[in-house]
Design an enzyme around this catalytic site. Structure first.
Site, mmCIF file in Angstrom:
data_model
loop_
_atom_site.group_PDB
_atom_site.id
_atom_site.type_symbol
_atom_site.label_atom_id
_atom_site.label_comp_id
_atom_site.label_asym_id
_atom_site.label_seq_id
_atom_site.Cartn_x
_atom_site.Cartn_y
_atom_site.Cartn_z
ATOM 1 N N CYS A 156 -12.027 -11.211 7.983
ATOM 2 C CA CYS A 156 -13.282 -11.930 7.710
ATOM 3 C C CYS A 156 -13.950 -11.496 6.408
ATOM 4 O O CYS A 156 -14.947 -12.081 5.990
ATOM 5 C CB CYS A 156 -14.258 -11.753 8.874
ATOM 6 S SG CYS A 156 -14.957 -10.086 8.968
ATOM 7 N N CYS A 215 -12.349 -5.720 5.886
ATOM 8 C CA CYS A 215 -11.615 -6.393 6.961
ATOM 9 C C CYS A 215 -10.873 -7.570 6.337
ATOM 10 O O CYS A 215 -11.495 -8.466 5.763
ATOM 11 C CB CYS A 215 -12.573 -6.885 8.044
ATOM 12 S SG CYS A 215 -11.800 -8.047 9.205
ATOM 13 N N GLU A 234 -1.551 -1.108 -5.939
ATOM 14 C CA GLU A 234 -2.717 -0.401 -6.445
ATOM 15 C C GLU A 234 -2.328 0.407 -7.671
ATOM 16 O O GLU A 234 -1.170 0.777 -7.842
ATOM 17 C CB GLU A 234 -3.202 0.585 -5.394
ATOM 18 C CG GLU A 234 -4.156 -0.002 -4.397
ATOM 19 C CD GLU A 234 -4.491 1.030 -3.353
ATOM 20 O OE1 GLU A 234 -5.660 1.384 -3.230
ATOM 21 O OE2 GLU A 234 -3.555 1.501 -2.694
ATOM 22 N N ASP A 244 0.873 -1.169 0.000
ATOM 23 C CA ASP A 244 0.000 0.000 0.000
ATOM 24 C C ASP A 244 0.909 1.218 0.000
ATOM 25 O O ASP A 244 1.691 1.421 0.929
ATOM 26 C CB ASP A 244 -0.883 -0.012 1.242
ATOM 27 C CG ASP A 244 -1.821 1.188 1.297
ATOM 28 O OD1 ASP A 244 -2.529 1.432 0.301
ATOM 29 O OD2 ASP A 244 -1.830 1.883 2.322
ATOM 30 N N CYS A 273 -12.970 -4.388 13.507
ATOM 31 C CA CYS A 273 -14.045 -4.932 12.678
ATOM 32 C C CYS A 273 -15.265 -5.224 13.551
ATOM 33 O O CYS A 273 -15.144 -5.845 14.610
ATOM 34 C CB CYS A 273 -13.560 -6.207 11.989
ATOM 35 S SG CYS A 273 -14.886 -7.043 11.080
ATOM 36 N N CYS A 295 -15.848 -9.488 13.240
ATOM 37 C CA CYS A 295 -14.931 -10.460 13.857
ATOM 38 C C CYS A 295 -14.092 -9.848 14.983
ATOM 39 O O CYS A 295 -13.298 -10.537 15.617
ATOM 40 C CB CYS A 295 -14.025 -11.092 12.797
ATOM 41 S SG CYS A 295 -12.771 -9.960 12.162
ATOM 42 N N ASP A 321 -3.312 0.849 7.290
ATOM 43 C CA ASP A 321 -2.516 0.627 6.082
ATOM 44 C C ASP A 321 -2.060 -0.820 5.920
ATOM 45 O O ASP A 321 -1.998 -1.341 4.806
ATOM 46 C CB ASP A 321 -1.305 1.571 6.059
ATOM 47 C CG ASP A 321 -1.733 3.033 6.031
ATOM 48 O OD1 ASP A 321 -2.827 3.311 5.492
ATOM 49 O OD2 ASP A 321 -0.990 3.882 6.553
HETATM 50 ZN ZN LIG Z 1 -13.654 -8.795 10.345
#
Ligand SMILES: [Zn+2]
Length: 377
Positions: free
Chosen positions: A333, A330, A277, A183, A349, A352, A359
């Site tokens: 999950c 996330c 990216e 990233d 999150c 989860c 980052d």
């Molecule tokens: Zn999650």
């Protein structure tokens, strides 16, 4: 695979060599501008250009008219002509704008000469160049491969450099079975999916502050000269400051280049697949507030270094879609949490309950998405 590589070294010409370099640059410019004029006239009259070979035979005539052209490296003059012909070809193919006249006032002055019969060679800590003979060279690494040409440059701070273009055979690097997501960050220069971060070169930030200060001083000097009615060209204080600013710019550039070379080589050595990216979107995003020209340039330079090294050493670069919401998902999950403003550096999150560094999480998503798109393609 046969690839072209460029080596850049500083050179330390003697006073006589300096004079001859200046003459060669001047003559190359003269030849370029002279034929550009002819070329432009022909283009206006006929809609077509001239050819390299017709100009080349005219150059022989020209040397009889202007005998001082004979004092300098004749291959450099041919190269100048070739350079003109090439830029006209690109212009006709609509790849670039029409070539423009070269000026004595251009920031960087240079000429290029081609290798024939070992007229360019590295001899211990010197470089042999046509007409100049042996020039002292700051050789920071060994030159490997067949030399194709050499470009001699004089930069605005008055230093001399040579860029040597070679053709060399590179072997693919050992496979590591490892992939990584990167990233290109805002607070950090780059954040990796293995959790490590490369800070936004502290040295550049420091240098930048200094650079801004010196640049302001330069503007003041320009104003002072103007108030006294002195032409900038003759304003000693201004010129001195201008050289200082040029030296600083150069130092920033060199440090950045070293840093990016080491970093990209490390990544290519250690991983088979590198996921990134699309840069354009990021560049645009940043341009409003955070744009620091130096880090922007660094990003694109970094990506292009990764790209050509990947090609050389048999590794893969995967660029993921510009619309992929890398910082919203996330990585644990797969739950999509939605947009997060830039000041949110970490989050948890809601599904989860995994706590994420913004980052690092993004780079892990980039890796997963890169691997996914690569296997789909
Ligand atoms: Zn999650």
């Amino acid at each position: 695979m046969l690839v072209k590589k460029a080596y850049k070294f500083r050179i330390y010409p003697s006073k006589e060599q300096e004079t001859l370099i200046a003459k060669t640059i001047g003559c190359s410019r003269f030849v370029f501008n002279r034929f550009l004029g002819q070329w432009n006239d022909t283009y206006q009259e006929t809609g077509k250009g001239l050819t390299y070979s017709s100009c080349s035979s005219q150059l022989t005539q020209l040397k009889k008219e202007f005998v001082w052209l004979k004092e300098v490296d004749s291959i450099a003059l041919q190269s100048s002509l070739k350079n003109l012909a090439d830029s006209y070809t690109r212009f006709f193919k609509k790849q670039n704008k029409a070539p423009r006249f070269k000026s004595k006032k251009n920031q960087v002055q240079s000429y290029t000469t081609k290798e024939t019969n070992h007229n360019i060679a590295i001899v211990n800590s010197k470089i042999k160049l046509p007409k100049l003979g042996l020039v002292r060279l700051a050789k920071s690494r060994e030159v490997e491969g067949r030399i194709l040409n050499a470009t001699v440059r004089r930069n605005p701070s008055g230093k001399f450099f040579v860029s040597i273009l070679v053709e060399t055979d590179v072997q693919p690097l050992k496979k590591t079975d490892s992939s990584i997501g990167i990233d290109l960050g805002i607070t950090d220069f780059a954040v990796f999916s293995d959790g490590h971060k490369m800070d936004n070169h502290t040295f550049t930030a420091k240098m930048e502050k200094k650079l801004r200060r010196e640049q302001r001083k330069l503007s003041r000097r320009a104003l002072q000269a103007k108030n006294k009615g002195i032409h900038l060209f003759d304003a000693q204080n201004y010129q001195k400051q201008k050289r200082k600013v040029a030296r600083l710019h150069e130092r920033v550039r060199n440090q950045r280049d070293d840093f990016l070379n080491k970093l990209s080589t490390d990544i290519i050595k250690n991983h088979d697949m590198i996921c990134l990216e699309d840069l354009n979107t990021k560049g645009m995003l940043r341009n409003h507030k955070l744009a620091k020209s130096i880090s922007d340039v660094s990003w694109s330079a970094f990506v292009s270094k990764l790209e050509y090294k990947a090609k050389w050493y048999g590794k893969t670069i995967v660029k993921i879609s510009r619309w992929f919401p890398s910082s919203q998902i996330c990585s644990e999950c797969g739950h999509q949490e939605g947009k997060k403003s830039l000041e949110i550096r970490d989050w948890t999150c809601s599904i989860c309950h995994k706590h994420h560094d913004r980052d690092i999480n993004a780079s892990q998503n980039i890796l997963a998405e890169g691997v996914r798109t690569f296997h789909m393609a």
